[in-house]
Design an enzyme around this catalytic site. Sequence first.
Site, short mmCIF file in Angstrom:
data_model
loop_
_atom_site.label_atom_id
_atom_site.label_comp_id
_atom_site.label_asym_id
_atom_site.label_seq_id
_atom_site.Cartn_x
_atom_site.Cartn_y
_atom_site.Cartn_z
N LYS A 1 -29.55 73.14 -76.53
CA LYS A 1 -29.31 72.21 -77.64
C LYS A 1 -27.97 72.45 -78.29
O LYS A 1 -27.37 71.55 -78.84
CB LYS A 1 -30.37 72.46 -78.71
CG LYS A 1 -31.67 71.82 -78.47
CD LYS A 1 -32.49 72.00 -79.75
CE LYS A 1 -33.96 71.92 -79.44
NZ LYS A 1 -34.73 72.81 -80.28
N LYS B 1 -28.01 77.97 -69.01
CA LYS B 1 -29.16 77.08 -69.24
C LYS B 1 -28.75 75.85 -70.07
O LYS B 1 -27.81 75.92 -70.87
CB LYS B 1 -30.32 77.84 -69.89
CG LYS B 1 -30.13 78.14 -71.35
CD LYS B 1 -31.45 78.53 -72.02
CE LYS B 1 -31.25 78.54 -73.52
NZ LYS B 1 -32.25 77.96 -74.33
N LYS C 1 -26.63 84.44 -79.82
CA LYS C 1 -26.37 83.60 -81.01
C LYS C 1 -25.37 84.27 -81.94
O LYS C 1 -24.58 83.60 -82.59
CB LYS C 1 -27.67 83.29 -81.75
CG LYS C 1 -28.61 82.46 -80.90
CD LYS C 1 -29.29 81.35 -81.65
CE LYS C 1 -29.86 80.37 -80.63
NZ LYS C 1 -30.83 79.44 -81.11
P1 ATP Z 1 -30.65 76.71 -78.19
O1 ATP Z 1 -30.27 76.86 -76.74
O2 ATP Z 1 -29.70 75.92 -79.00
O3 ATP Z 1 -31.12 77.97 -78.81
P2 ATP Z 1 -32.92 75.55 -77.06
O4 ATP Z 1 -32.40 74.40 -76.31
O5 ATP Z 1 -33.26 76.82 -76.34
O6 ATP Z 1 -31.95 75.84 -78.23
P3 ATP Z 1 -35.43 75.78 -78.51
O7 ATP Z 1 -35.96 75.03 -79.66
O8 ATP Z 1 -34.95 77.16 -78.81
O9 ATP Z 1 -34.22 75.03 -77.84
O10 ATP Z 1 -36.50 75.80 -77.35
C1 ATP Z 1 -37.70 75.06 -77.34
C2 ATP Z 1 -38.47 75.33 -76.05
O11 ATP Z 1 -37.73 74.84 -74.91
C3 ATP Z 1 -38.71 76.82 -75.75
O12 ATP Z 1 -40.01 76.96 -75.21
C4 ATP Z 1 -37.68 77.15 -74.70
O13 ATP Z 1 -38.08 78.22 -73.89
C5 ATP Z 1 -37.59 75.85 -73.92
N1 ATP Z 1 -36.28 75.69 -73.29
C6 ATP Z 1 -35.09 75.67 -73.92
N2 ATP Z 1 -34.08 75.48 -73.05
C7 ATP Z 1 -34.66 75.38 -71.81
C8 ATP Z 1 -34.15 75.17 -70.49
N3 ATP Z 1 -32.86 75.03 -70.28
N4 ATP Z 1 -35.02 75.12 -69.47
C9 ATP Z 1 -36.35 75.26 -69.69
N5 ATP Z 1 -36.90 75.46 -70.91
C10 ATP Z 1 -36.08 75.51 -71.97
#
Ligand code: ATP
Length: 334
Positions: free
Chosen positions: A200, A197, A115
């Site tokens: 968001k 991955k 980040k």
């Molecule tokens: P960012 O990537 O912008 O930090 P994010 O998509 O990881 O955000 P979070 O709110 O941080 O979103 O994650 C919420 C939940 O979703 C967490 O338990 C995280 O481990 C899970 N998660 C996020 N991205 C993935 C993914 N690509 N595959 C599986 N689980 C995910």
Amino acid sequence: MLDGKKSLFSGMQSTGTLHLGNYLGALKNWVTLEDEYQCFYCVVDMHSITVRQEPAELRRKARALLTLYIAAGLDPEKNCLYYQSHVPAHAELSWILNCYTYMGELNRMTQFKDKASKNEENINAGLFTYPVLMAADILLFQADIVPVGDDQKQHIELTRDVAGRFNSIYGDVFTIPEPYIKKTGARIMSLQEPTKKMSKSDDNANASIYLLDDTDTIIRKFKRAVTDSDNEIRHSKDKPGISNLIEIYGVATGKSIEETEKEFEGKGYGDFKIATGEAVASMLKPIQDRYNELIKDKAYIDSIIKNNGEKASYYANKTLRKVQKKVGFPERIR
Ligand code: ATP
Ligand code: LTN
């Protein structure tokens, strides 16, 4: 443990829009745990401001996220769904735990490095101490397990270390939590760059399936998904694009990798992409319908926010008071 029952905590940031990775990696699994555990699912809006947010938008997204929790199947009578910012104990415990966490530990966190490199103009102290607030979230509720996607494993390990350190000084104050990470769906990859991955914060909307995307959009995004050059539907390390789609298809239909490979033997990527899009769209449709109904019911959502915020405060304060006493803060005079 809380009140003699095993306890669970998890949360999501109210930034961006929930995507298929969030659903398959976390939310979908949450729904299966409500009978076995005392469950707390938080909208971690305090974590969200580690990256600059537009205030009205942040408020709207927090409400949308809490509503999506319910639409995805979390019963608000059985699961405590609430906003982190409504429970001051999160910030208070976080401060205390800051004093039991080493800079060196925080320096190793890969999410911070990632980040920080994406937000070079705003590498604030909150971004650095983010995992301490997350540890406070979990430890306040004496959580036995923390259901998350694979990317959060390192933060939970830090939480365990900090809790263990605190307990070794003051006795058994915190339950040491275990990560709860399912094998399938724990790491859904980007549809455009399948070695990264699904996230968001990805600017490319075609890289992610959002939970509220309509059927046509979902199928179009799968059709455009990046896959390798041969045309064989086979799960393999050197075929990250198609392997990701096989996993998504598998969790959406309940089929194993082998079953999927067999079903599509002799068929091409085109057919498989459409089938995956259709399976995902029909998995998401009931959630979307329920979301669209719930979001209109202002009074109902408001009552959940109020009642669950109070319930979460009650449990959180119990742990916080214990911790404050242990570290030597003066007793409150009543
Ligand atoms: P960012 O990537 O912008 O930090 P994010 O998509 O990881 O955000 P979070 O709110 O941080 O979103 O994650 C919420 C939940 O979703 C967490 O338990 C995280 O481990 C899970 N998660 C996020 N991205 C993935 C993914 N690509 N595959 C599986 N689980 C995910
Ligand atoms: N850091 C997590 C969100 C989060 C969380 C938590 C998850 C904040 N506090 C406590 C589980 C338990 C993320 O970025 N996905």
